[in-house]
Design a protein around this motif. Structure first.
Motif, PDB file in Angstrom:
ATOM      1  N   LYS A   1       0.835  -1.190   0.000  1.00 28.65           N
ATOM      2  CA  LYS A   1       0.000   0.000   0.000  1.00 28.65           C
ATOM      3  C   LYS A   1       0.877   1.250   0.000  1.00 28.65           C
ATOM      4  CE  LYS A   1      -3.769  -2.099   2.718  1.00 28.65           C
ATOM      5  NZ  LYS A   1      -4.821  -2.045   1.696  1.00 28.65           N
ATOM      6  N   VAL A   2       0.335   2.330  -0.556  1.00 29.95           N
ATOM      7  CA  VAL A   2       0.991   3.634  -0.503  1.00 29.95           C
ATOM      8  C   VAL A   2       0.136   4.561   0.347  1.00 29.95           C
ATOM      9  CG1 VAL A   2       1.820   5.627  -1.796  1.00 29.95           C
ATOM     10  CG2 VAL A   2       2.006   3.343  -2.791  1.00 29.95           C
TER      11      VAL A   2
ATOM     12  N   PHE B   1       5.589  10.060   1.620  1.00 32.80           N
ATOM     13  CA  PHE B   1       4.704   8.902   1.488  1.00 32.80           C
ATOM     14  C   PHE B   1       5.318   7.718   2.228  1.00 32.80           C
ATOM     15  CE2 PHE B   1       7.603   8.831  -2.080  1.00 32.80           C
ATOM     16  CZ  PHE B   1       7.993   7.517  -2.210  1.00 32.80           C
ATOM     17  N   ILE B   2       4.464   6.764   2.564  1.00 34.56           N
ATOM     18  CA  ILE B   2       4.892   5.544   3.261  1.00 34.56           C
ATOM     19  C   ILE B   2       4.501   4.340   2.419  1.00 34.56           C
ATOM     20  CG2 ILE B   2       4.648   4.132   5.345  1.00 34.56           C
ATOM     21  CD1 ILE B   2       3.894   6.683   6.852  1.00 34.56           C
ATOM     22  N   LEU B   3       5.434   3.427   2.242  1.00 34.98           N
ATOM     23  CA  LEU B   3       5.139   2.153   1.595  1.00 34.98           C
ATOM     24  C   LEU B   3       4.902   1.114   2.689  1.00 34.98           C
ATOM     25  CD1 LEU B   3       7.909   2.088  -1.181  1.00 34.98           C
ATOM     26  CD2 LEU B   3       5.536   2.855  -1.403  1.00 34.98           C
TER      27      LEU B   3
ATOM     28  N   TYR C   1       9.298   7.772   3.073  1.00 36.27           N
ATOM     29  CA  TYR C   1      10.106   8.687   2.261  1.00 36.27           C
ATOM     30  C   TYR C   1       9.643  10.122   2.509  1.00 36.27           C
ATOM     31  CZ  TYR C   1      12.056   4.784  -0.373  1.00 36.27           C
ATOM     32  OH  TYR C   1      12.730   3.647  -0.735  1.00 36.27           O
ATOM     33  N   LEU C   2      10.573  10.978   2.882  1.00 30.56           N
ATOM     34  CA  LEU C   2      10.267  12.384   3.113  1.00 30.56           C
ATOM     35  C   LEU C   2      10.740  13.205   1.919  1.00 30.56           C
ATOM     36  CD1 LEU C   2      11.269  12.707   6.882  1.00 30.56           C
ATOM     37  CD2 LEU C   2       9.014  12.234   5.894  1.00 30.56           C
ATOM     38  N   MET C   3       9.919  14.174   1.536  1.00 30.86           N
ATOM     39  CA  MET C   3      10.214  14.990   0.363  1.00 30.86           C
ATOM     40  C   MET C   3      10.246  16.463   0.761  1.00 30.86           C
ATOM     41  SD  MET C   3       7.509  12.998  -2.096  1.00 30.86           S
ATOM     42  CE  MET C   3       8.054  13.713  -3.634  1.00 30.86           C
ATOM     43  N   LYS C   4      10.961  17.228  -0.016  1.00 31.54           N
ATOM     44  CA  LYS C   4      10.955  18.674   0.188  1.00 31.54           C
ATOM     45  C   LYS C   4      10.484  19.332  -1.101  1.00 31.54           C
ATOM     46  CE  LYS C   4      15.875  19.308  -0.856  1.00 31.54           C
ATOM     47  NZ  LYS C   4      17.148  19.855  -0.360  1.00 31.54           N
ATOM     48  N   CYS C   5       9.730  20.415  -0.921  1.00 33.83           N
ATOM     49  CA  CYS C   5       9.159  21.095  -2.076  1.00 33.83           C
ATOM     50  C   CYS C   5       9.358  22.600  -1.920  1.00 33.83           C
ATOM     51  CB  CYS C   5       7.684  20.749  -2.211  1.00 33.83           C
ATOM     52  SG  CYS C   5       6.934  21.351  -3.749  1.00 33.83           S
TER      53      CYS C   5
END
Length: 373
Positions: A172-173, A183-185, A204-208
Protein backbone atom coordinates in the motif's frame (compact mmCIF):
# COMPACT_ATOMS: atom_id res chain seq x y z
CA UNK A 1 55.41 23.82 5.05
CA UNK A 2 52.18 23.36 3.11
CA UNK A 3 49.06 24.38 5.05
CA UNK A 4 45.91 22.26 5.18
CA UNK A 5 44.08 24.86 3.08
CA UNK A 6 46.82 24.81 0.44
CA UNK A 7 46.69 21.03 0.36
CA UNK A 8 42.92 21.07 -0.16
CA UNK A 9 43.26 23.62 -2.95
CA UNK A 10 45.89 21.48 -4.67
CA UNK A 11 43.67 18.40 -4.49
CA UNK A 12 40.73 20.32 -5.95
CA UNK A 13 42.97 21.66 -8.73
CA UNK A 14 44.21 18.15 -9.54
CA UNK A 15 40.64 16.80 -9.69
CA UNK A 16 39.57 19.60 -12.03
CA UNK A 17 42.60 19.19 -14.31
CA UNK A 18 41.94 15.43 -14.58
CA UNK A 19 38.26 16.00 -15.52
CA UNK A 20 38.06 17.65 -18.96
CA UNK A 21 34.26 17.79 -18.74
CA UNK A 22 34.38 19.56 -15.38
CA UNK A 23 37.08 21.91 -16.58
CA UNK A 24 35.05 22.79 -19.69
CA UNK A 25 31.94 23.45 -17.58
CA UNK A 26 33.87 25.75 -15.24
CA UNK A 27 35.41 27.60 -18.16
CA UNK A 28 31.96 28.05 -19.71
CA UNK A 29 30.54 29.43 -16.46
CA UNK A 30 33.52 31.76 -16.11
CA UNK A 31 33.00 33.10 -19.62
CA UNK A 32 29.29 33.70 -19.00
CA UNK A 33 30.02 35.40 -15.66
CA UNK A 34 32.63 37.55 -17.35
CA UNK A 35 30.12 38.66 -20.00
CA UNK A 36 27.55 39.56 -17.33
CA UNK A 37 30.16 41.40 -15.30
CA UNK A 38 31.09 43.56 -18.30
CA UNK A 39 27.51 44.63 -19.02
CA UNK A 40 26.70 48.31 -18.53
CA UNK A 41 25.49 49.09 -15.01
CA UNK A 42 21.87 49.87 -16.07
CA UNK A 43 21.67 46.53 -17.94
CA UNK A 44 23.07 44.58 -14.96
CA UNK A 45 20.45 46.29 -12.79
CA UNK A 46 17.69 45.12 -15.13
CA UNK A 47 19.10 41.56 -15.19
CA UNK A 48 18.87 41.51 -11.39
CA UNK A 49 15.24 42.61 -11.67
CA UNK A 50 14.62 39.71 -14.06
CA UNK A 51 16.15 37.33 -11.50
CA UNK A 52 13.72 38.62 -8.90
CA UNK A 53 10.88 37.85 -11.31
CA UNK A 54 12.36 34.39 -11.92
CA UNK A 55 12.54 33.74 -8.17
CA UNK A 56 8.89 34.73 -7.83
CA UNK A 57 8.04 32.24 -10.58
CA UNK A 58 10.00 29.49 -8.82
CA UNK A 59 8.01 30.12 -5.63
CA UNK A 60 4.77 29.89 -7.64
CA UNK A 61 5.97 26.56 -9.10
CA UNK A 62 6.65 25.29 -5.58
CA UNK A 63 3.09 26.19 -4.61
CA UNK A 64 1.82 24.41 -7.74
CA UNK A 65 3.62 21.19 -6.76
CA UNK A 66 2.21 21.42 -3.23
CA UNK A 67 -1.30 21.51 -4.70
CA UNK A 68 -0.44 18.60 -7.03
CA UNK A 69 0.59 16.59 -3.97
CA UNK A 70 -2.72 17.47 -2.29
CA UNK A 71 -4.53 16.13 -5.39
CA UNK A 72 -2.43 12.95 -5.26
CA UNK A 73 -3.51 12.46 -1.65
CA UNK A 74 -7.16 12.98 -2.59
CA UNK A 75 -7.18 10.56 -5.52
CA UNK A 76 -5.08 7.98 -3.71
CA UNK A 77 -7.87 7.76 -1.13
CA UNK A 78 -10.37 7.26 -3.95
CA UNK A 79 -8.28 4.35 -5.30
CA UNK A 80 -7.83 2.77 -1.85
CA UNK A 81 -11.10 0.80 -2.08
CA UNK A 82 -10.04 -0.67 -5.43
CA UNK A 83 -6.62 -1.60 -4.06
CA UNK A 84 -8.23 -3.25 -1.03
CA UNK A 85 -10.40 -5.34 -3.33
CA UNK A 86 -7.33 -6.27 -5.37
CA UNK A 87 -5.60 -7.36 -2.15
CA UNK A 88 -8.59 -9.51 -1.17
CA UNK A 89 -8.58 -11.25 -4.56
CA UNK A 90 -4.81 -11.84 -4.46
CA UNK A 91 -4.95 -13.27 -0.93
CA UNK A 92 -8.03 -15.40 -1.65
CA UNK A 93 -10.35 -13.58 0.75
CA UNK A 94 -12.68 -12.57 -2.07
CA UNK A 95 -13.63 -14.56 -5.17
CA UNK A 96 -14.63 -12.33 -8.12
CA UNK A 97 -18.00 -13.00 -9.75
CA UNK A 98 -18.24 -14.25 -13.34
CA UNK A 99 -19.23 -10.75 -14.41
CA UNK A 100 -16.22 -9.20 -12.68
CA UNK A 101 -13.90 -11.79 -14.23
CA UNK A 102 -14.82 -11.06 -17.87
CA UNK A 103 -12.11 -9.40 -19.94
CA UNK A 104 -12.26 -8.29 -23.55
CA UNK A 105 -9.53 -10.69 -24.73
CA UNK A 106 -11.34 -13.78 -23.44
CA UNK A 107 -12.98 -14.57 -26.80
CA UNK A 108 -9.67 -14.31 -28.61
CA UNK A 109 -8.00 -16.61 -26.09
CA UNK A 110 -10.86 -19.10 -26.38
CA UNK A 111 -10.49 -19.16 -30.16
CA UNK A 112 -6.79 -19.94 -29.83
CA UNK A 113 -7.53 -22.68 -27.30
CA UNK A 114 -10.19 -24.22 -29.57
CA UNK A 115 -7.75 -24.28 -32.49
CA UNK A 116 -5.28 -26.18 -30.33
CA UNK A 117 -7.97 -28.63 -29.21
CA UNK A 118 -8.75 -29.49 -32.82
CA UNK A 119 -5.14 -30.47 -33.40
CA UNK A 120 -4.42 -32.16 -30.08
CA UNK A 121 -6.81 -34.02 -27.82
CA UNK A 122 -6.16 -32.41 -24.44
CA UNK A 123 -9.60 -32.61 -22.80
CA UNK A 124 -8.54 -35.32 -20.32
CA UNK A 125 -5.39 -33.42 -19.36
CA UNK A 126 -7.38 -30.20 -18.97
CA UNK A 127 -9.95 -31.88 -16.70
CA UNK A 128 -7.14 -33.27 -14.55
CA UNK A 129 -5.43 -29.88 -14.28
CA UNK A 130 -8.71 -28.19 -13.34
CA UNK A 131 -9.29 -30.67 -10.53
CA UNK A 132 -5.78 -30.12 -9.22
CA UNK A 133 -6.11 -26.31 -9.31
CA UNK A 134 -9.61 -26.06 -7.83
CA UNK A 135 -8.09 -25.64 -4.37
CA UNK A 136 -5.65 -22.87 -5.33
CA UNK A 137 -6.20 -19.86 -3.10
CA UNK A 138 -6.10 -16.36 -4.57
CA UNK A 139 -3.19 -15.63 -6.91
CA UNK A 140 -0.09 -17.39 -5.56
CA UNK A 141 3.22 -15.50 -5.63
CA UNK A 142 1.53 -12.40 -7.07
CA UNK A 143 3.97 -9.82 -5.68
CA UNK A 144 6.99 -12.13 -5.91
CA UNK A 145 6.24 -12.59 -9.62
CA UNK A 146 6.07 -8.81 -10.05
CA UNK A 147 9.42 -8.39 -8.31
CA UNK A 148 11.00 -10.98 -10.56
CA UNK A 149 9.49 -9.41 -13.68
CA UNK A 150 10.89 -5.94 -12.93
CA UNK A 151 14.66 -5.81 -13.40
CA UNK A 152 15.22 -3.12 -10.76
CA UNK A 153 13.50 -5.23 -8.08
CA UNK A 154 14.74 -8.59 -9.34
CA UNK A 155 18.32 -7.46 -8.68
CA UNK A 156 17.41 -6.97 -5.02
CA UNK A 157 15.71 -10.32 -4.50
CA UNK A 158 18.03 -13.14 -3.49
CA UNK A 159 17.16 -16.82 -3.54
CA UNK A 160 16.78 -16.90 0.24
CA UNK A 161 14.29 -13.97 0.03
CA UNK A 162 11.83 -15.76 -2.23
CA UNK A 163 10.23 -18.08 0.39
CA UNK A 164 9.57 -14.98 2.53
CA UNK A 165 8.16 -12.88 -0.31
CA UNK A 166 5.69 -15.66 -1.06
CA UNK A 167 3.92 -14.44 2.10
CA UNK A 168 3.65 -10.85 0.81
CA UNK A 169 0.01 -10.27 -0.12
CA UNK A 170 -0.23 -6.49 -0.48
CA UNK A 171 1.74 -3.25 -0.88
CA UNK A 172 0.00 0.00 0.00
CA UNK A 173 0.99 3.63 -0.50
CA UNK A 174 0.05 6.08 2.25
CA UNK A 175 0.53 9.75 1.31
CA UNK A 176 1.66 12.15 4.03
CA UNK A 177 -0.52 15.24 3.75
CA UNK A 178 1.17 17.35 6.42
CA UNK A 179 4.56 19.02 6.32
CA UNK A 180 6.97 17.49 5.48
CA UNK A 181 5.55 16.12 2.25
CA UNK A 182 6.13 12.41 1.65
CA UNK A 183 4.70 8.90 1.49
CA UNK A 184 4.89 5.54 3.26
CA UNK A 185 5.14 2.15 1.60
CA UNK A 186 3.44 -0.61 3.59
CA UNK A 187 4.35 -4.24 2.85
CA UNK A 188 1.69 -6.58 4.27
CA UNK A 189 2.66 -10.17 5.09
CA UNK A 190 0.77 -13.27 6.11
CA UNK A 191 1.86 -14.93 9.35
CA UNK A 192 5.12 -16.69 8.57
CA UNK A 193 8.08 -18.50 10.12
CA UNK A 194 10.58 -15.71 9.40
CA UNK A 195 9.46 -12.62 11.36
CA UNK A 196 6.59 -11.59 13.59
CA UNK A 197 5.78 -8.29 11.87
CA UNK A 198 2.53 -8.24 9.92
CA UNK A 199 3.51 -4.98 8.17
CA UNK A 200 6.94 -3.65 7.17
CA UNK A 201 7.14 0.06 6.40
CA UNK A 202 9.42 2.40 4.47
CA UNK A 203 8.88 6.15 4.80
CA UNK A 204 10.11 8.69 2.26
CA UNK A 205 10.27 12.38 3.11
CA UNK A 206 10.21 14.99 0.36
CA UNK A 207 10.96 18.67 0.19
CA UNK A 208 9.16 21.10 -2.08
CA UNK A 209 10.93 24.40 -1.52
CA UNK A 210 13.72 26.09 -3.48
CA UNK A 211 17.18 25.98 -1.90
CA UNK A 212 18.16 29.36 -0.47
CA UNK A 213 21.66 29.10 -1.94
CA UNK A 214 20.51 27.80 -5.33
CA UNK A 215 16.80 28.54 -5.87
CA UNK A 216 16.93 28.27 -9.67
CA UNK A 217 17.84 24.58 -9.51
CA UNK A 218 14.33 23.79 -8.22
CA UNK A 219 12.44 21.36 -10.47
CA UNK A 220 9.74 20.08 -8.15
CA UNK A 221 9.45 17.84 -5.08
CA UNK A 222 12.54 15.79 -4.27
CA UNK A 223 12.98 12.83 -1.95
CA UNK A 224 15.71 13.77 0.49
CA UNK A 225 15.44 11.19 3.25
CA UNK A 226 14.03 7.72 3.92
CA UNK A 227 13.38 5.77 7.08
CA UNK A 228 12.86 2.02 7.42
CA UNK A 229 11.57 -0.13 10.25
CA UNK A 230 12.81 -2.79 12.62
CA UNK A 231 12.17 -6.34 11.44
CA UNK A 232 11.49 -8.70 14.34
CA UNK A 233 13.26 -11.75 12.96
CA UNK A 234 12.59 -15.10 14.52
CA UNK A 235 15.58 -17.03 15.83
CA UNK A 236 17.90 -18.18 13.06
CA UNK A 237 15.71 -16.67 10.30
CA UNK A 238 17.39 -13.30 9.69
CA UNK A 239 18.41 -13.41 6.02
CA UNK A 240 20.05 -9.96 6.12
CA UNK A 241 23.07 -11.28 8.03
CA UNK A 242 25.33 -14.28 7.69
CA UNK A 243 27.93 -15.88 9.92
CA UNK A 244 31.47 -16.38 8.70
CA UNK A 245 34.49 -18.00 10.36
CA UNK A 246 37.93 -16.38 10.34
CA UNK A 247 41.29 -17.59 11.58
CA UNK A 248 43.24 -15.22 13.84
CA UNK A 249 46.94 -15.67 14.62
CA UNK A 250 48.38 -14.47 17.95
CA UNK A 251 51.08 -11.86 17.28
CA UNK A 252 53.67 -13.20 19.74
CA UNK A 253 52.74 -16.81 20.49
CA UNK A 254 51.75 -17.80 16.98
CA UNK A 255 48.64 -19.66 18.15
CA UNK A 256 45.74 -19.71 15.68
CA UNK A 257 42.14 -19.47 16.80
CA UNK A 258 38.89 -19.52 14.84
CA UNK A 259 36.42 -16.73 15.52
CA UNK A 260 32.87 -16.33 14.31
CA UNK A 261 31.80 -13.02 12.84
CA UNK A 262 28.39 -11.74 11.71
CA UNK A 263 28.37 -9.67 8.52
CA UNK A 264 25.69 -8.15 6.31
CA UNK A 265 24.18 -10.45 3.71
CA UNK A 266 22.67 -9.43 0.37
CA UNK A 267 18.89 -9.42 0.72
CA UNK A 268 15.80 -7.56 -0.44
CA UNK A 269 15.04 -6.90 3.22
CA UNK A 270 18.03 -4.56 3.51
CA UNK A 271 15.59 -2.18 1.79
CA UNK A 272 14.15 -1.54 5.26
CA UNK A 273 17.50 -0.33 6.64
CA UNK A 274 18.36 2.57 4.32
CA UNK A 275 21.45 4.80 4.70
CA UNK A 276 21.06 7.50 7.35
CA UNK A 277 21.08 11.02 5.92
CA UNK A 278 22.59 13.66 8.23
CA UNK A 279 20.19 16.37 9.38
CA UNK A 280 22.83 18.96 8.55
CA UNK A 281 22.30 19.73 4.86
CA UNK A 282 25.75 21.30 4.66
CA UNK A 283 27.48 17.94 5.27
CA UNK A 284 29.13 16.59 2.12
CA UNK A 285 28.26 12.96 1.36
CA UNK A 286 30.82 10.66 -0.23
CA UNK A 287 30.14 9.14 -3.66
CA UNK A 288 29.24 5.69 -2.28
CA UNK A 289 26.64 7.20 0.06
CA UNK A 290 25.20 9.32 -2.77
CA UNK A 291 24.92 6.24 -4.98
CA UNK A 292 23.13 4.27 -2.24
CA UNK A 293 20.71 7.12 -1.57
CA UNK A 294 20.00 7.65 -5.27
CA UNK A 295 19.23 3.95 -5.74
CA UNK A 296 17.02 3.87 -2.64
CA UNK A 297 15.05 6.95 -3.71
CA UNK A 298 14.59 5.60 -7.25
CA UNK A 299 13.25 2.28 -5.99
CA UNK A 300 10.83 3.91 -3.52
CA UNK A 301 9.56 6.32 -6.16
CA UNK A 302 9.19 3.51 -8.71
CA UNK A 303 7.16 1.33 -6.36
CA UNK A 304 4.90 4.28 -5.53
CA UNK A 305 4.43 5.57 -9.08
CA UNK A 306 4.43 2.36 -11.13
CA UNK A 307 4.25 -0.90 -9.21
CA UNK A 308 1.42 -0.27 -6.75
CA UNK A 309 -0.98 1.56 -9.11
CA UNK A 310 -0.46 -0.91 -12.00
CA UNK A 311 0.40 -4.14 -10.18
CA UNK A 312 -1.58 -6.55 -12.38
CA UNK A 313 0.12 -5.21 -15.53
CA UNK A 314 3.54 -5.93 -14.05
CA UNK A 315 2.32 -9.40 -13.02
CA UNK A 316 1.26 -10.16 -16.61
CA UNK A 317 4.23 -8.33 -18.13
CA UNK A 318 2.09 -5.80 -20.00
CA UNK A 319 3.42 -2.97 -17.83
CA UNK A 320 6.94 -3.77 -18.96
CA UNK A 321 5.88 -3.50 -22.61
CA UNK A 322 4.30 -0.09 -22.02
CA UNK A 323 7.53 1.17 -20.48
CA UNK A 324 9.30 0.56 -23.76
CA UNK A 325 7.45 3.61 -25.13
CA UNK A 326 9.40 5.83 -22.72
CA UNK A 327 12.67 5.02 -24.47
CA UNK A 328 13.85 6.14 -27.87
CA UNK A 329 16.06 4.25 -30.26
CA UNK A 330 19.67 5.39 -30.13
CA UNK A 331 20.32 7.18 -33.40
CA UNK A 332 23.95 6.16 -33.13
CA UNK A 333 22.88 2.56 -33.78
CA UNK A 334 21.60 3.51 -37.22
CA UNK A 335 24.78 5.45 -37.88
CA UNK A 336 26.84 2.42 -36.89
CA UNK A 337 24.84 0.24 -39.26
CA UNK A 338 25.49 2.70 -42.08
CA UNK A 339 29.17 2.71 -41.19
CA UNK A 340 29.23 -1.09 -41.31
CA UNK A 341 27.55 -1.03 -44.72
CA UNK A 342 30.16 1.43 -45.94
CA UNK A 343 32.91 -0.80 -44.58
CA UNK A 344 31.46 -3.77 -46.43
CA UNK A 345 31.50 -1.80 -49.68
CA UNK A 346 35.11 -0.81 -49.08
CA UNK A 347 36.02 -4.44 -48.47
CA UNK A 348 35.10 -5.23 -52.05
CA UNK A 349 37.86 -2.93 -53.28
CA UNK A 350 40.68 -3.39 -50.83
CA UNK A 351 41.10 -5.02 -47.44
CA UNK A 352 42.73 -3.14 -44.58
CA UNK A 353 43.18 -4.43 -40.99
CA UNK A 354 41.85 -1.08 -39.73
CA UNK A 355 38.49 -1.58 -41.43
CA UNK A 356 37.19 -3.49 -38.37
CA UNK A 357 38.18 -0.90 -35.78
CA UNK A 358 34.63 0.44 -35.45
CA UNK A 359 33.09 -2.84 -34.24
CA UNK A 360 31.32 -2.16 -30.94
CA UNK A 361 29.02 -3.88 -28.50
CA UNK A 362 26.80 -2.25 -25.96
CA UNK A 363 23.34 -1.98 -24.47
CA UNK A 364 20.97 0.34 -22.70
CA UNK A 365 19.96 -0.14 -19.10
CA UNK A 366 16.58 1.23 -18.11
CA UNK A 367 16.10 3.19 -14.92
CA UNK A 368 13.00 4.53 -13.33
CA UNK A 369 12.28 8.20 -13.82
CA UNK A 370 12.67 9.87 -10.45
CA UNK A 371 13.77 13.16 -9.06
CA UNK A 372 16.22 12.73 -6.24
CA UNK A 373 18.76 14.77 -4.41
Amino acid sequence: MESIEDGDNNRVSNIIMNRPDLLAALQNRFQIANVIQNLPAPVKRRVKALKQLQLAQVNIEAKFYEEVHALECKYNKMCAELHDKRSNIVSGIYEPTDEEAVWETDNEEDDIANDIKEKVKIEEVKDKDEKETDNVKGIPDFWLTIFKNVAMLDEMVQEHDEPILKHLYDIKVIFLESDPMGFILEFHFEPNEYFSNSVLTKEYLMKCAPEKNDPFSFEGPEIHKSKGCTIDWKKGKNVTVKTIKKNQKHKSRGHVRTVTKTVQNDSFFNFFTPPVVPDDTEVDLDEDMKALLTSDFEIGHYIRERIVPRAVLYYTGEGLEDEGDDYEEDEDDEDNEDDEDDDDEDDDDEYSPNDNKNNKTGGDQRTAECKQQ
